[in-house]
Design a protein around this motif. Structure first.
Motif, PDB file in Angstrom:
ATOM      1  N   ASN A 121     -34.113  -8.609  27.734  1.00  0.00           N
ATOM      2  CA  ASN A 121     -33.386  -9.519  26.855  1.00  0.00           C
ATOM      3  C   ASN A 121     -33.920  -9.385  25.436  1.00  0.00           C
ATOM      4  O   ASN A 121     -35.107  -9.593  25.176  1.00  0.00           O
ATOM      5  N   ALA A 122     -33.056  -9.017  24.496  1.00  0.00           N
ATOM      6  CA  ALA A 122     -33.455  -8.867  23.095  1.00  0.00           C
ATOM      7  C   ALA A 122     -33.129 -10.156  22.350  1.00  0.00           C
ATOM      8  O   ALA A 122     -31.990 -10.629  22.388  1.00  0.00           O
ATOM      9  N   ILE A 123     -34.125 -10.734  21.687  1.00  0.00           N
ATOM     10  CA  ILE A 123     -33.907 -11.961  20.925  1.00  0.00           C
ATOM     11  C   ILE A 123     -34.366 -11.734  19.480  1.00  0.00           C
ATOM     12  O   ILE A 123     -35.127 -10.795  19.200  1.00  0.00           O
ATOM     13  N   PRO A 124     -33.926 -12.578  18.539  1.00  0.00           N
ATOM     14  CA  PRO A 124     -34.277 -12.383  17.129  1.00  0.00           C
ATOM     15  C   PRO A 124     -35.710 -12.789  16.808  1.00  0.00           C
ATOM     16  O   PRO A 124     -35.986 -13.782  16.133  1.00  0.00           O
ATOM     17  N   ASP A 125     -36.646 -11.993  17.308  1.00  0.00           N
ATOM     18  CA  ASP A 125     -38.074 -12.265  17.128  1.00  0.00           C
ATOM     19  C   ASP A 125     -38.805 -10.913  17.149  1.00  0.00           C
ATOM     20  O   ASP A 125     -38.919 -10.279  18.205  1.00  0.00           O
ATOM     21  N   VAL A 126     -39.289 -10.471  15.997  1.00  0.00           N
ATOM     22  CA  VAL A 126     -39.911  -9.147  15.878  1.00  0.00           C
ATOM     23  C   VAL A 126     -41.137  -9.022  16.779  1.00  0.00           C
ATOM     24  O   VAL A 126     -41.323  -8.007  17.464  1.00  0.00           O
ATOM     25  N   ASP A 127     -41.996 -10.035  16.786  1.00  0.00           N
ATOM     26  CA  ASP A 127     -43.213  -9.967  17.605  1.00  0.00           C
ATOM     27  C   ASP A 127     -42.878  -9.882  19.094  1.00  0.00           C
ATOM     28  O   ASP A 127     -43.521  -9.148  19.844  1.00  0.00           O
ATOM     29  N   TYR A 128     -41.894 -10.642  19.513  1.00  0.00           N
ATOM     30  CA  TYR A 128     -41.449 -10.586  20.910  1.00  0.00           C
ATOM     31  C   TYR A 128     -40.951  -9.181  21.258  1.00  0.00           C
ATOM     32  O   TYR A 128     -41.325  -8.620  22.302  1.00  0.00           O
TER      33      TYR A 128
END
Length: 379
Positions: A326-333
């Protein structure tokens, strides 16, 4: 059954056509090829005045007379071939604006299709009034509007999406919903806004022709290859900036372990050729479910960063990171998820195998074609 499919996004209607043909039905596909992607079509309507000197003439003509000659020319081309679009048992529009022209011209074409054929169905796929309104009202936790709300995209740059909120597109939406015999959603991002509509028949997952997509088992190599395909016009809408930032961190920390392939605005056939060598595919951030490119990559055994929210996991009874990331808008994640795969290649193999099995189980093009037939017959 004699079937007409109108419009094309990301090869969805081509794969559905292949499933329907395998079941013995007669199918015609008419579309513009989806721009630079150049998807095949039985009747290819080619937009004119969209490049070079002719585009300047088009702009001048619009300023002087308020007429979009590209839209008008494509409508005229459709009606020059009108005998090819009559007498079908089912006509399915891929979107409320299936040919991507002005609403008034879409209405003329849709009216003709309604009068000249037995049934008219609508597939909710791609941006339309209802899904855009739902996202604009912030009913999703995040959406393609997130970068717009954050000021990353100007109103002018975001016009291709914002236009669906304009009165003429709202009017087109109402016109189409009145005309059609039923509505089908292609994934959860369109299913959710349609809940409760009396003409909504339900969700049918995207059809994928697994016979054309060979599964390539993961083999441990010195470097893990990550593919990032960019459509520049949708750069922020797809969350490519988050992917690029995460990739930069990854390459700095693991230069000997990672190889990155980045491409921009290339035809579908070239796009596929480029990503075949990759182990990991970066698809999109602002989605709850997978789009078509992600599904085809999963069928090949790629580990795809895409929409795979809780709603998706619950719908298919899956666990997190079981068939995709799951890709979410969080670079570190995103960085941490990529790093986990780089440091644990066995996870790539695990997800790769599961992804292929999932596509075969839930998205087989013949099984999906049967679901469409059942929905059409009951509409």
């Amino acid at each position: 059954m004699k079937i007409l499919l109108v419009g094309e996004y990301s090869r969805l209607h081509n794969s559905l056509k292949e499933g329907l043909l395998a079941l013995g039905h007669e199918v015609t596909l008419v579309s513009t090829g989806d721009g630079f992607k150049s998807f095949p079509s039985d009747v290819l309507l080619q937009p004119k005045y969209d490049s070079g000197f002719s585009k300047k003439v088009k702009v001048l003509f619009f300023k002087l007379f308020g007429i979009n000659i590209t839209s008008k020319a494509l409508k005229n081309e459709f009606f020059q071939n009108k005998e090819k679009f009559q007498g079908f048992d089912v006509v399915q529009l891929i979107n409320e604006s299936p040919l991507g022209i002005l609403p008034k011209h879409e209405k003329e074409i849709i009216s003709f299709l309604k009068k000249s054929n037995k049934k008219l169905l609508l597939l909710s796929c791609g941006t339309d009034y209802l899904s855009v309104k739902y996202a604009f009202e912030k009913k999703f936790r995040y959406s393609i509007f997130t970068p717009f709300f954050e000021g990353k995209i100007s109103e002018k740059e975001f016009f291709p999406v914002l236009k669906y909120l304009k009165p003429e597109y709202k009017d087109l939406h109402q016109f189409v919903f009145e005309k059609v015999d039923g509505i089908i959603a292609s994934d959860l991002d369109y299913d959710i806004p349609l809940q409760g509509n009396e003409k909504y028949l339900g969700l049918i997952p995207n059809p994928v022709n697994t016979e054309k997509l060979k599964f390539k088992p993961f083999a441990s190599e010195k470097k893990i290859t990550i593919f990032h395909g960019i459509n520049r016009a949708n750069y922020f809408k797809k969350g490519n900036d988050y992917f690029e930032a995460a990739l930069e961190k990854l390459q700095q920390k693991y230069p000997s372990k990672v190889e990155v392939i980045t491409v921009e605005n290339i035809a579908y056939s070239e796009y596929i050729e480029k990503y075949n060598a990759a182990h990991i595919i970066l698809d999109q951030v602002f989605a709850f479910d997978q789009g078509y490119n992600a599904l085809e990559a999963m069928a090949k055994g790629k580990v795809v960063f895409t929409g795979a929210e809780k709603e998706f996991l619950d719908n298919y009874n899956l666990k997190e990171d079981e068939v995709c990331i799951n890709a979410i808008p969080d670079v570190d994640y995103l960085f941490r998820k990529m790093e986990l795969l780089i440091l644990n290649p066995e996870k790539i193999s695990f997800i790769s195998i599961n992804a292929r099995k999932f596509i075969e189980r839930e998205h087989n093009y013949i099984s999906i074609a049967k679901k469409y037939l059942a929905f059409w017959e009951t509409s």
